[in-house]
Enzyme design. Structure first.
Site, mmCIF file in Angstrom:
data_model
loop_
_atom_site.group_PDB
_atom_site.id
_atom_site.type_symbol
_atom_site.label_atom_id
_atom_site.label_comp_id
_atom_site.label_asym_id
_atom_site.label_seq_id
_atom_site.Cartn_x
_atom_site.Cartn_y
_atom_site.Cartn_z
ATOM 1 N N LYS A 163 106.036 59.000 110.246
ATOM 2 C CA LYS A 163 105.894 59.644 111.384
ATOM 3 C C LYS A 163 107.057 60.528 111.842
ATOM 4 C CE LYS A 163 103.656 55.492 113.629
ATOM 5 N NZ LYS A 163 103.935 54.454 114.386
ATOM 6 N N LYS B 54 89.664 56.836 104.671
ATOM 7 C CA LYS B 54 89.692 55.832 106.014
ATOM 8 C C LYS B 54 89.106 56.486 107.200
ATOM 9 C CE LYS B 54 93.020 53.117 108.614
ATOM 10 N NZ LYS B 54 94.209 52.949 109.326
ATOM 11 N N LYS C 139 89.993 57.926 113.825
ATOM 12 C CA LYS C 139 89.915 59.008 114.910
ATOM 13 C C LYS C 139 90.381 60.316 114.744
ATOM 14 C CE LYS C 139 89.036 58.620 120.093
ATOM 15 N NZ LYS C 139 89.284 58.008 121.210
#
Ligand code: TRP
Length: 328
Positions: free
Chosen positions: A111, A194, A197
């Site tokens: 991140k 995977k 969203k």
């Protein structure tokens, strides 16, 4: 009864990957364990967001969970920020968490590398997660593989706190273990590893049958099958065959095996059969969600009673923690 804790980020409506990979497991576990489940809105504010959107997503997630079978009579379901002890314990845990352990976390490195200015909340994210779990002295945590490293850190934190503030022969915090979900990872509709969203390769749990079919119809199948008359191989059809295994009956799964290999079914026939089984499972979930959306009081009451159960335990833990640490 042993106690379990798990959390899910308020991403809005659940998708079938979350449902099959995590939430169905929660629903099964709530009968066997004292279960505490939370929509973790305090974790969600570590990325840029708008307040109205967060409020909406938190609400939608709560509705999706309740519709999917998370039962407020059997478990405690609540929104994390409604129990202030989570943030309080995470501060305390910061004081027994080695900085190096936080910097080592793959999710943090991942991140942080994508941001210009990295806020401390991203670094401390797993400390809050440890507080979530340990506040309830939960020793099992139903999660997916991607959370294993975070749980390792929870064990370090539990151990460090215990060694400073609990008698050597009487550790206070348990060392939580991941209880990995039995379902294999659900592959995205585009065949990518995977369902997520952010990759836009999901089917929403509450989508209408028409929307669902519009996504299922073009979903990736065995690339070797060009014509309907080509024999196929379900093992090379991770998306559609994977979903059959998750939603269809054993008979249908066996039928897919023979009819695909024998070219008796084309991929569209196979997808139609899948669509029927998906609807059979998802139609009642959609109607429950609809009913809940029309009766906001039911959702409020469920979350409030969950928060009340959670607070009762959380207060006891904090009283003990503070006592041992010489705080108030
Ligand atoms: N980090 C988890 C995720 O992204 C969510 C989470 C927060 C969680 N607190 C937790 C999961 C405590 C299990 C236990 O999926």
């Amino acid at each position: 009864m042993p106690r379990i804790f798990s959390g899910i980020q308020p991403s809005g409506e659940l998708h079938i990957g979350n449902y099959l990979g995590a939430i169905k497991n929660w629903v099964a576990l709530q009968a066997q364990y004292e279960s505490i489940f939370s929509v973790v809105d305090l974790h969600a504010i570590t990325v840029t967001y708008t307040p109205e959107d967060l409020r909406r997503r938190t609400r939608e997630m709560a509705i999706s969970l309740l519709a999917a079978g998370v039962d407020p009579q059997q478990c405690a379901l609540f929104v994390q920020s409604a129990v202030p002890e989570h943030a309080e314990l995470q501060w305390i845990f910061n004081t027994v968490t080695p900085l190096g352990e936080l910097e080592r976390q793959t999710q943090f490195k991942d991140k942080a590398s994508r941001q210009e200015q990295v806020m401390a909340g991203i670094l401390n994210y797993p400390v809050l997660q440890a507080a979530d779990i340990l506040l309830y002295l939960a020793d099992r945590v139903p999660v997916g593989e991607d959370q294993v490293q975070h749980l390792e850190l929870s064990r370090v934190i539990a151990r460090n706190w215990n060694s400073r503030f609990a008698p050597a022969d009487q550790p206070y915090f348990p060392e939580p273990q991941p209880q990995l979900t039995p379902t294999r990872r659900i592959v995205g509709l585009d065949g990518s590893a995977k369902m997520s969203k952010s990759l836009n390769n999901t089917i929403g749990l509450l989508e209408t049958p028409d929307e669902m079919w519009a996504k299922l119809r073009p979903a990736v199948t065995d690339p070797a099958r060009v014509k309907k008359s080509d024999p196929g191989s379900p093992d090379n059809c991770a998306v559609v065959f994977g979903l059959h295994k998750a939603f269809s009956t054993q008979e249908t799964v066996a039928e897919v095996e023979t009819k695909c290999r024998g070219a008796a079914w084309g991929c569209v026939d196979c997808k139609k059969a899948l669509f029927e089984h998906m609807n059979a499972e998802l139609t009642p979930i959609r109607s429950r969600a609809q009913a809940l959306a029309e009766q906001p009081r039911l959702v409020d009451d469920a979350l409030e009673s969950g928060a009340e159960k959670a607070r009762t335990i959380a207060r006891q833990t904090m009283a003990h923690v503070k006592e041992q640490m010489g705080l108030a």
